[in-house]
Design an enzyme around this catalytic site. Structure first.
Site, short mmCIF file in Angstrom:
data_model
loop_
_atom_site.label_atom_id
_atom_site.label_comp_id
_atom_site.label_asym_id
_atom_site.label_seq_id
_atom_site.Cartn_x
_atom_site.Cartn_y
_atom_site.Cartn_z
N GLU A 289 -6.10 -4.34 -5.17
CA GLU A 289 -5.14 -3.75 -5.68
C GLU A 289 -4.79 -2.61 -5.33
O GLU A 289 -5.48 -1.69 -6.14
CB GLU A 289 -4.53 -4.06 -7.15
N CYS A 323 0.62 3.04 -9.80
CA CYS A 323 0.54 2.67 -8.03
C CYS A 323 2.16 2.20 -7.67
O CYS A 323 2.52 1.87 -6.57
CB CYS A 323 -0.38 1.53 -8.04
N GLU A 496 -2.29 -10.73 -8.37
CA GLU A 496 -2.62 -10.87 -9.79
C GLU A 496 -1.39 -11.33 -10.78
O GLU A 496 -0.32 -11.28 -10.24
CB GLU A 496 -3.17 -9.47 -10.29
P1 NAD Z 1 -10.13 5.56 -7.19
O1 NAD Z 1 -10.30 4.73 -6.00
O2 NAD Z 1 -10.73 6.87 -7.22
O3 NAD Z 1 -11.17 4.81 -8.48
C1 NAD Z 1 -10.64 3.56 -9.06
C2 NAD Z 1 -12.19 2.98 -9.48
O4 NAD Z 1 -13.06 3.06 -8.41
C3 NAD Z 1 -12.90 3.66 -10.45
O5 NAD Z 1 -13.35 3.03 -11.46
C4 NAD Z 1 -13.83 4.55 -9.76
O6 NAD Z 1 -15.11 4.92 -10.44
C5 NAD Z 1 -14.19 3.37 -8.64
N1 NAD Z 1 -15.14 3.97 -7.46
C6 NAD Z 1 -14.98 4.96 -6.87
N2 NAD Z 1 -15.75 4.80 -5.95
C7 NAD Z 1 -16.68 3.86 -6.14
C8 NAD Z 1 -17.85 3.35 -5.37
N3 NAD Z 1 -18.21 3.92 -4.25
N4 NAD Z 1 -18.43 2.19 -5.80
C9 NAD Z 1 -17.71 1.49 -6.88
N5 NAD Z 1 -16.75 1.95 -7.70
C10 NAD Z 1 -16.01 3.29 -7.12
O7 NAD Z 1 -8.68 5.41 -7.68
P2 NAD Z 1 -8.09 6.08 -8.83
O8 NAD Z 1 -7.80 7.54 -8.86
O9 NAD Z 1 -8.54 5.69 -10.27
O10 NAD Z 1 -6.65 5.27 -9.27
C11 NAD Z 1 -5.43 5.79 -8.35
C12 NAD Z 1 -5.33 4.83 -7.40
O11 NAD Z 1 -5.04 3.59 -7.77
C13 NAD Z 1 -3.89 5.01 -6.59
O12 NAD Z 1 -4.12 5.49 -5.28
C14 NAD Z 1 -3.05 4.00 -7.21
O13 NAD Z 1 -1.98 3.63 -6.27
C15 NAD Z 1 -4.07 2.96 -7.10
N6 NAD Z 1 -3.68 1.89 -8.07
C16 NAD Z 1 -3.37 0.79 -7.64
C17 NAD Z 1 -2.69 -0.37 -8.42
C18 NAD Z 1 -2.48 -1.36 -7.99
O14 NAD Z 1 -2.46 -2.52 -8.74
N7 NAD Z 1 -2.22 -1.77 -6.64
C19 NAD Z 1 -2.83 -0.05 -9.91
C20 NAD Z 1 -3.44 1.20 -10.31
C21 NAD Z 1 -3.68 2.05 -9.61
#
Ligand code: NAD
Length: 518
Positions: A289, A323, A496
């Protein structure tokens, strides 16, 4: 602007800067915005194999509104992640043999406990991610609804008995759980993003290891406490919180360990691609997602009141940090001026910036100063190319942003090319339906899209043509456990919630019974 009301945190900062005479008052303010360390659901260790585990070090969790440390949490590393995967794998051997009814009953108990403790959990959410308390309460209800939904769906995992092409055969298609699932979640819905995935996984008979976002481990650990109280067996639900520094090594274990069958991720598209690449070597199943860039289209025939209400609801939830938040506003020329004026009035009347625990706050801080800087950069880029600031436009202290309305926005501007994740409304003018669809569909992501029209033929055309996974037709709020959540293009893989959510955690096994005598 009136949207920026009495900022308790501003007062706090002023008092802190004013030196010793104000120290007592400052301390009182700090207490006012402090998380009670005896908060009933506050847990600070990892949760592995039904036990609370410490790691060699701990990392701080900060209140994004004040920058204050609210807790120190065990900083799990690859060793703890591996222990969690092993525990989940062992637990899977018995969990997969439990009956659907048994799993359903446990999920239902977990749901009941979440509702019972909704205030405690909501408070943790507000303190670790900044959102207003009433939104946090809404999130807990939303989060719980997935446990309720999947406790019901657990009992409806039917297979098929398929008419065979030969008389001596019977064909059975059986659904079975995929195995251990690694679940990696973001900070913006720290409870709901977990239960939406874990509810489906556990209902299907899978076991899970959850890595919550670095900023928001407390909600995940509170969920673990409630899972334990609900009687979810040891090893079925594990949580490995970790710092930003440890994230890559923990992520590597969760995405490459051969005992993990599936990864499910919610977060940015960039991170999703990294995780998918890691999971490719062992050909794991994946649900993603990812980011959105939702268009919000207002056609000339729209009901103006409804369109303004929908714009407010779809833009300003969690200060624009979801998002599915509307990210690009496309408004037809005949209604453009009236829409922009009315939206500005609604922003003045309805938005209040402040600490999430203040009852009248509607707009908390952004998750960190980097997030606020990104919004500022988009605003200055737009202004340098001719956009007009009608409301807001500035960053306040820390990561607080003024809710901002920009008119005369064009598709050359940064704010229409990338996801904002903040309280910014950029409004683009268009003339024809084709033009609006071309702009809306030009993005390489497609999560949610919204439009307002009262022309029935146009409604069907546009709803079908929009390249997104979810469409709001005269509606600005879409999310509900009964409906499928997910995107097209680079917004992700899989769905989901809904009756489809559980399929992400199931394999179909074909059984051919041959040599049967009539
Ligand atoms: P992010 O990708 O920075 O982080 C999300 C998660 O990924 C965190 O738990 C982070 O620790 C983890 N992560 C980052 N690098 C990793 C790695 N190398 N290995 C394992 N885990 C890793 O995103 P964010 O800033 O937390 O969230 C914002 C983004 O999420 C926005 O782009 C938003 O659109 C998206 N989002 C999407 C949905 C959806 O359902 N499509 C819902 C909420 C947020």
């Amino acid at each position: 602007m009136s949207a920026v009301c009495a900022l308790g945190t501003r007062r706090l900062l002023r008092q802190l800067r004013s030196g010793p005479p104000a120290a007592a008052a400052a301390a009182a303010m700090l207490r006012r915005y402090s998380l009670d360390v005896s908060a009933p659901l506050l847990r600070t260790q990892g949760y592995v194999d039904g036990r609370w585990v410490s790691a060699a070090s701990a990392f701080p969790v900060l209140d994004p509104a004040t920058g204050q440390e609210i807790a120190r949490v065990s900083d799990c590393g690859p060793a703890e992640a591996k222990q969690a995967v092993d525990a989940a794998y062992t637990a899977f051997q018995s969990w997969k043999r439990s009956t659907a009814k048994e799993r359903s009953v446990l999920l239902r108990k977990w749901f009941d406990l979440l509702l019972l403790h909704k205030e405690d959990l909501a408070k943790l959410i507000t303190f670790e991610c900044g959102k207003p308390l009433r939104e946090s309460l809404g999130e807990v209800a939303y989060s719980a609804s997935f446990l309720e939904w999947f406790s019901e769906e657990a009992r409806r995992v039917y297979g098929d008995l398929v008419p065979a092409p030969a008389k001596d055969r019977k064909i059975l298609l059986l659904k079975q759980p995929v195995g251990v699932a690694s679940i990696i979640t973001p900070w913006n819905f720290p409870s709901a993003m977990i239960t939406r995935k874990v509810g489906a996984a556990l209902a299907a008979g899978c076991t899970v290891v959850v890595k919550p976002a670095e900023d928001t481990p407390l909600s995940a650990l509170a969920l673990a406490e409630l899972a334990e109280q609900a009687g979810i067996p040891a090893g079925v639900f594990n949580v490995v919180p970790c710092s930003r520094e440890k994230t890559p090594s923990v992520g590597e274990v969760l995405c490459t360990d051969p005992l993990v069958a599936k990864i499910s991720f919610t977060g940015s598209t960039a991170t999703g691609k990294v995780l998918l690449k890691m999971a490719a070597d062992t050909v794991k199943k994946a649900s993603m997602e990812l980011g959105g860039h939702a268009p919000f289209i207002v056609f000339d025939s729209a009901d103006l009141d409804k369109a303004v209400g929908g714009a407010m609801a779809s833009k300003f939830r969690n200060s624009g940090q979801t998002c599915v938040c509307s990210n690009r506003f496309l408004v037809q020329s005949g209604i453009y001026d009236r829409f922009v004026e009315r939206l500005g009035q609604a922003m003045d009347a309805e938005l209040r910036v402040g600490h999430g625990s203040e009852p009248d706050t509607t707009q908390g801080p952004l998750i960190n100063t980097k997030a606020a800087e990104k919004v500022v950069q988009q605003i200055s880029d737009a202004v340098s190319q001719g956009a007009k600031v009608l409301k807001g436009g500035k960053r306040l202290h820390g990561s607080f942003m003024e809710p901002t309305l920009l008119a005369d926005v064009t598709t050359d501007m940064l704010c229409t090319k990338e996801e904002t994740f903040g309280p910014l409304v950029p409004v683009i003018r268009f003339n024809t339906e084709e033009e609006a669809l071309a702009v809306a569909n030009a993005a390489n992501v497609g999560l949610a899209g919204y439009f307002y029209s009262q022309d029935v033929s146009q409604i069907w055309r546009v709803a079908e043509e929009l390249e997104v996974g979810m469409v709001g037709v005269n509606e600005g709020l879409l999310s509900t456990p009964e409906a499928s959540f997910g995107g097209v293009k680079q917004s992700g893989l899989g769905r989901e919630g809904s009756k489809y959510g559980i399929d992400e955690y199931l394999e179909v096994k074909y059984m051919c019974f041959g040599g049967l005598k009539a």
